[in-house]
Design an enzyme around this catalytic site. Structure first.
Site, PDB file in Angstrom:
ATOM      1  N   ASP A   1       4.268  15.597   3.102  1.00 22.57           N
ATOM      2  CA  ASP A   1       3.738  14.797   2.002  1.00 22.57           C
ATOM      3  C   ASP A   1       4.226  15.432   0.702  1.00 22.57           C
ATOM      4  O   ASP A   1       4.685  16.579   0.703  1.00 22.57           O
ATOM      5  CB  ASP A   1       2.201  14.759   2.049  1.00 22.57           C
ATOM      6  CG  ASP A   1       1.633  13.484   1.453  1.00 22.57           C
ATOM      7  OD1 ASP A   1       1.901  13.228   0.258  1.00 22.57           O
ATOM      8  OD2 ASP A   1       0.947  12.727   2.171  1.00 22.57           O
TER       9      ASP A   1
ATOM     10  N   TYR B   1       8.213  -4.073  -1.756  1.00 16.33           N
ATOM     11  CA  TYR B   1       7.449  -3.448  -0.673  1.00 16.33           C
ATOM     12  C   TYR B   1       7.500  -4.323   0.576  1.00 16.33           C
ATOM     13  O   TYR B   1       7.729  -3.839   1.690  1.00 16.33           O
ATOM     14  CB  TYR B   1       6.004  -3.248  -1.135  1.00 16.33           C
ATOM     15  CG  TYR B   1       5.087  -2.620  -0.117  1.00 16.33           C
ATOM     16  CD1 TYR B   1       5.134  -1.257   0.150  1.00 16.33           C
ATOM     17  CD2 TYR B   1       4.143  -3.389   0.562  1.00 16.33           C
ATOM     18  CE1 TYR B   1       4.269  -0.669   1.069  1.00 16.33           C
ATOM     19  CE2 TYR B   1       3.275  -2.819   1.483  1.00 16.33           C
ATOM     20  CZ  TYR B   1       3.340  -1.461   1.739  1.00 16.33           C
ATOM     21  OH  TYR B   1       2.489  -0.881   2.652  1.00 16.33           O
TER      22      TYR B   1
ATOM     23  N   VAL C   1      -6.933  -2.468   5.290  1.00 18.51           N
ATOM     24  CA  VAL C   1      -7.555  -1.197   5.681  1.00 18.51           C
ATOM     25  C   VAL C   1      -8.345  -0.618   4.509  1.00 18.51           C
ATOM     26  O   VAL C   1      -7.884  -0.607   3.373  1.00 18.51           O
ATOM     27  CB  VAL C   1      -6.491  -0.192   6.147  1.00 18.51           C
ATOM     28  CG1 VAL C   1      -7.150   1.105   6.610  1.00 18.51           C
ATOM     29  CG2 VAL C   1      -5.652  -0.791   7.267  1.00 18.51           C
TER      30      VAL C   1
ATOM     31  N   THR D   1      -8.870   2.094   2.767  1.00 13.90           N
ATOM     32  CA  THR D   1      -8.470   3.406   2.272  1.00 13.90           C
ATOM     33  C   THR D   1      -8.930   3.537   0.820  1.00 13.90           C
ATOM     34  O   THR D   1      -9.162   2.533   0.139  1.00 13.90           O
ATOM     35  CB  THR D   1      -6.943   3.591   2.328  1.00 13.90           C
ATOM     36  OG1 THR D   1      -6.328   2.649   1.431  1.00 13.90           O
ATOM     37  CG2 THR D   1      -6.409   3.377   3.739  1.00 13.90           C
TER      38      THR D   1
END
Length: 250
Positions: A42, A157, A190, A192
């Site tokens: 990361d 994207y 999702v 997140t």
């Protein structure tokens, strides 16, 4: 919530890209529960340190900007020197910054493809020789429901994520003879922290629930559960396909 245990994952070396937050962090935690040797990369050092601590030190973090292909190659070589051939690669790292299509420049196009698509291919290229020597492996690419829905202000994207599904099909054919499986996991809406910050309004929640068949929000752990299955020997004849974790959203 109970979790399945896959004995075939114990002791196996696994790489998770973008493991410092969101879905990636839950994938790292899932492999740690399986007693795999988990390495994750990361660019967010602070978030990554929290993931390491939450894993009880079972996960190992390596800082890497995946848009730098020389750094990617060196980082993956370092992981193999520590853990041996990679048994599973989870290509998860991505960034869904919003943008206006008519304002996209060639430089921004190249940057978004580097962030969301290009490193998937070269990460796979880095691990397949070791998988071939080891007699097989599993590669899992994270896709997105976004391009299937045609969401606004995400053209680059969505282009990258559509390409990932095509890449998955192509490389499953290329590497099947080495017993290397290549699959794609497509998360839905999702919950997140990033997505909740972007979309969390009562109106948006109601819209998502109205469109989903199952009336519960998808959590990162739900996506991780699919990833763990596909990485395990239980999925030994699953390759070349996309597996949805979206509660029937699309």
């Amino acid at each position: 919530m109970s979790h399945a245990i896959y004995p075939s994952l114990a002791g196996k070396s696994v790489i998770v890209t973008g493991g410092g937050s969101g879905i990636g962090a839950d994938i790292v935690a899932g492999f740690a529960r399986q007693r795999a040797r988990v390495f994750f990369v990361d660019i967010d050092k602070q978030g990554a340190q929290q993931v390491v601590e939450q894993s009880g030190g079972a996960a190992q973090f390596l800082h890497c900007d995946l848009t730098d292909l020389e750094a990617l190659k060196a980082t993956f070589a370092s992981i193999e020197s520590k853990g041996g051939p990679v048994a599973a690669l989870i290509n998860n790292a991505a960034n869904d910054d919003r943008h206006k299509t008519l304002e996209v420049t060639p430089a921004y196009w190249d940057n978004r493809m580097a962030v969301n698509l290009r490193h998937f291919f070269f990460a796979i290229q880095s691990v397949v020789p070791g998988m071939r020597r080891a007699g097989g492996g599993s590669i899992i690419n994270l896709g997105s429901v976004s391009w299937h829905l045609g969401l606004p202000d995400l053209a680059l994207y969505e282009t990258a994520k559509a390409g990932i599904e095509g890449m998955t099909r192509a490389l499953a054919r290329d590497f099947g003879g080495y017993n290397v499986r290549v699959n794609c996991v497509i998360p839905g809406a999702v919950r997140t922290p990033r997505q909740m910050a972007l979309w969390h309004t009562p109106e948006e929640e109601a819209k998502i629930f109205a469109q989903q068949c199952l009336k519960a929000r998808v959590e990162p752990v739900d996506v991780a559960a699919m990833v763990l299955f596909l990485a395990s020997d239980d999925a030994r004849l699953c390759t070349g396909h996309s597996y949805w974790v979206d509660a029937g959203y699309c």
